[in-house]
Design an enzyme around this catalytic site. Structure first.
Site, PDB file in Angstrom:
ATOM      1  N   HIS A 172      -7.468   9.801   4.246  1.00 30.59           N
ATOM      2  CA  HIS A 172      -6.729   8.695   4.861  1.00 30.59           C
ATOM      3  C   HIS A 172      -7.247   9.030   6.502  1.00 30.59           C
ATOM      4  O   HIS A 172      -7.079  10.262   6.784  1.00 30.59           O
ATOM      5  CB  HIS A 172      -5.446   8.466   5.032  1.00 30.59           C
ATOM      6  CG  HIS A 172      -5.130   8.211   3.681  1.00 30.59           C
ATOM      7  ND1 HIS A 172      -4.367   8.643   2.583  1.00 30.59           N
ATOM      8  CD2 HIS A 172      -5.322   6.891   3.059  1.00 30.59           C
ATOM      9  CE1 HIS A 172      -4.277   8.041   1.670  1.00 30.59           C
ATOM     10  NE2 HIS A 172      -4.740   6.785   1.791  1.00 30.59           N
ATOM     11  N   GLY A 173      -7.548   8.224   7.350  1.00 34.73           N
ATOM     12  CA  GLY A 173      -7.696   8.649   8.610  1.00 34.73           C
ATOM     13  C   GLY A 173      -9.267   8.849   9.142  1.00 34.73           C
ATOM     14  O   GLY A 173     -10.216   8.029   8.452  1.00 34.73           O
TER      15      GLY A 173
ATOM     16  N   ASP B 266       3.116   4.903  -5.497  1.00 35.30           N
ATOM     17  CA  ASP B 266       2.358   6.146  -5.342  1.00 35.30           C
ATOM     18  C   ASP B 266       3.365   7.592  -5.620  1.00 35.30           C
ATOM     19  O   ASP B 266       4.109   7.952  -5.059  1.00 35.30           O
ATOM     20  CB  ASP B 266       1.907   6.239  -3.824  1.00 35.30           C
ATOM     21  CG  ASP B 266       1.200   7.602  -3.497  1.00 35.30           C
ATOM     22  OD1 ASP B 266       1.157   8.560  -4.406  1.00 35.30           O
ATOM     23  OD2 ASP B 266       0.763   7.939  -2.428  1.00 35.30           O
TER      24      ASP B 266
ATOM     25  N   HIS C 171      -9.490   4.612  -1.918  1.00 38.68           N
ATOM     26  CA  HIS C 171      -8.543   4.793  -0.533  1.00 38.68           C
ATOM     27  C   HIS C 171      -9.256   5.679   0.692  1.00 38.68           C
ATOM     28  O   HIS C 171     -10.370   6.234   0.229  1.00 38.68           O
ATOM     29  CB  HIS C 171      -7.215   5.536  -0.682  1.00 38.68           C
ATOM     30  CG  HIS C 171      -6.165   4.722  -1.406  1.00 38.68           C
ATOM     31  ND1 HIS C 171      -4.971   4.368  -0.974  1.00 38.68           N
ATOM     32  CD2 HIS C 171      -6.163   3.939  -2.598  1.00 38.68           C
ATOM     33  CE1 HIS C 171      -4.214   3.660  -1.827  1.00 38.68           C
ATOM     34  NE2 HIS C 171      -5.085   3.535  -2.794  1.00 38.68           N
TER      35      HIS C 171
ATOM     36  N   ASN D 268     -10.226   0.230   0.385  1.00 34.76           N
ATOM     37  CA  ASN D 268      -9.128   0.084   1.391  1.00 34.76           C
ATOM     38  C   ASN D 268      -9.721   0.513   2.722  1.00 34.76           C
ATOM     39  O   ASN D 268     -10.373   1.495   2.874  1.00 34.76           O
ATOM     40  CB  ASN D 268      -7.917   1.071   1.139  1.00 34.76           C
ATOM     41  CG  ASN D 268      -7.107   0.743  -0.164  1.00 34.76           C
ATOM     42  OD1 ASN D 268      -7.663  -0.286  -0.870  1.00 34.76           O
ATOM     43  ND2 ASN D 268      -6.039   1.325  -0.480  1.00 34.76           N
TER      44      ASN D 268
ATOM     45  N   ALA E  89     -11.614   4.544   3.072  1.00 31.20           N
ATOM     46  CA  ALA E  89     -12.956   4.440   2.895  1.00 31.20           C
ATOM     47  C   ALA E  89     -13.664   4.136   4.464  1.00 31.20           C
ATOM     48  O   ALA E  89     -14.834   4.161   4.320  1.00 31.20           O
ATOM     49  CB  ALA E  89     -13.189   3.207   1.962  1.00 31.20           C
ATOM     50  N   SER E  90     -12.560   4.176   5.267  1.00 37.81           N
ATOM     51  CA  SER E  90     -13.389   3.919   6.571  1.00 37.81           C
ATOM     52  C   SER E  90     -14.019   5.099   7.148  1.00 37.81           C
ATOM     53  O   SER E  90     -13.546   6.334   6.740  1.00 37.81           O
ATOM     54  CB  SER E  90     -12.127   3.752   7.718  1.00 37.81           C
ATOM     55  OG  SER E  90     -11.618   2.505   7.491  1.00 37.81           O
TER      56      SER E  90
ATOM     57  N   ASP F 198       0.609  -1.091  -0.082  1.00 38.52           N
ATOM     58  CA  ASP F 198       0.171   0.054  -0.161  1.00 38.52           C
ATOM     59  C   ASP F 198       0.850   1.050  -0.122  1.00 38.52           C
ATOM     60  O   ASP F 198       2.006   1.149   0.669  1.00 38.52           O
ATOM     61  CB  ASP F 198      -0.851  -0.191   1.281  1.00 38.52           C
ATOM     62  CG  ASP F 198      -2.019   0.989   1.292  1.00 38.52           C
ATOM     63  OD1 ASP F 198      -2.328   1.188   0.246  1.00 38.52           O
ATOM     64  OD2 ASP F 198      -2.461   1.330   2.352  1.00 38.52           O
TER      65      ASP F 198
ATOM     66  N   THR G 224      -8.463   2.284   9.190  1.00 40.76           N
ATOM     67  CA  THR G 224      -8.756   3.001  10.355  1.00 40.76           C
ATOM     68  C   THR G 224      -9.977   2.303  11.123  1.00 40.76           C
ATOM     69  O   THR G 224      -9.808   2.120  12.081  1.00 40.76           O
ATOM     70  CB  THR G 224      -9.316   4.457  10.433  1.00 40.76           C
ATOM     71  OG1 THR G 224      -8.500   5.170   9.183  1.00 40.76           O
ATOM     72  CG2 THR G 224      -9.836   5.204  11.181  1.00 40.76           C
TER      73      THR G 224
END
Ligand SMILES: [Zn+2]
Length: 286
Positions: free
Chosen positions: A180-181, A104, A208, A230, A210-211, A82, A233
């Site tokens: 992210h987070g 990335d 990315h 992904n 997606a939490s 990742d 979190t």
């Protein structure tokens, strides 16, 4: 079963209109939780290692743990890097047995991102590994990008087409408003942009951060062509909350197994719920 390339899983997902979950792992309990959840849901699954995971556990430990889990599993399992940062790191992961890598180069100017991604494709393809790249910038929720500046970081559909044609990547991570987070409010996803990217690009798209994205939004993203989602979190939250609960119940507990065991069980449940939302439950081919 041996590890499978991510591209094989995403091809099936595209044919049947679902997304495969890609779950981040750092330690043995989380590796076991992800594979246990996949078996319980009869779902194909991707385990992935971030920079933080590699720093914490080491590439060799992660590869060995995931391979051991996959060998016993009755579902297809892939191992993915990742947010790979360099060509050298990609090569290390391929040698360690990863079946998929992300490079990335999203912080680089377009032509440099293309050059780096092409270089990675040229070493991954001969060993049967698949490559994910990123175009646009998926930031962290801590980045605090002003709302009016936000869209400047989003993936441009025309550029996405050019990028995929030039690099030959297997999948593309897109920036459409996720981060992210842990989100402070409800994330605002740009579905119109996602639809335009889909029209321009035929490879599977990756979401990315997606939490914390509501289930209905995840389902809409899948409808619009997202094939890999992904999750990190959400696993951390349920894992650590279970540890806190356990220690609150018995602050004198000193057996790590009695603390981490319930955390592993909690992570299994979180991962299973996500798999049902992604539509990959019951889709394991073996
Ligand atoms: Zn990411």
């Amino acid at each position: 079963m041996p590890l499978v390339p991510v591209s094989v899983l995403l091809k099936d997902a595209a044919a049947e209109g679902y997304a495969v979950g890609a779950f981040n792992c750092n330690n043995m309990e989380i590796v076991q939780a992800i594979v246990t959840a996949a078996e319980a849901e009869k779902a194909p699954v991707i385990l992935q290692a971030s920079q933080g995971a590699i720093k914490y556990a080491g590439v060799d430990y992660i590869a060995a743990m995931v391979r051991a889990a996959a060998r016993r599993a009755r579902v297809p399992v892939a191992l993915h890097l990742d947010h790979g940062t360099s060509f050298d790191q990609v090569v290390c992961c391929l040698v360690a047995g990863f079946t998929s890598v992300m490079i990335d180069g999203s912080h680089l100017p377009l032509e440099q991102n293309i050059a780096l991604t092409r270089q990675v494709v040229s070493v991954a393809r001969p060993v049967g590994a698949s490559v994910e790249a990123e175009l646009g910038r998926i930031g962290g929720v801590e980045d605090d990008i002003a709302v009016d500046e936000r869209e400047a970081f989003f993936t441009d559909p025309g550029e996405a087409r050019y990028f995929v044609e030039q690099t030959g990547v297997d999948s593309l991570a897109v920036a459409i408003g996720t981060a992210h987070g842990r989100y402070k409010g409800r994330p605002q996803l740009d579905f119109a942009r996602l639809a335009r990217i889909r029209e321009q690009v035929s490879v599977p798209l990756v979401l990315h951060g997606a939490s914390g994205v509501p289930d209905a939004d995840l389902k809409e993203a899948i409808r619009l062509g997202v094939r890999k989602i992904n999750i990190d979190t959400n696993i951390r939250e349920s894992f650590v909350e279970a540890i806190r609960r356990r220690l609150a119940e018995d602050p004198r507990e000193i057996d790590p197994r009695k603390i981490l065991g319930p955390a592993r069980d909690a992570a299994v449940e979180t991962i299973r719920e996500k798999m049902r939302v992604f539509g990959c439950s019951g889709k394991a081919k073996w």
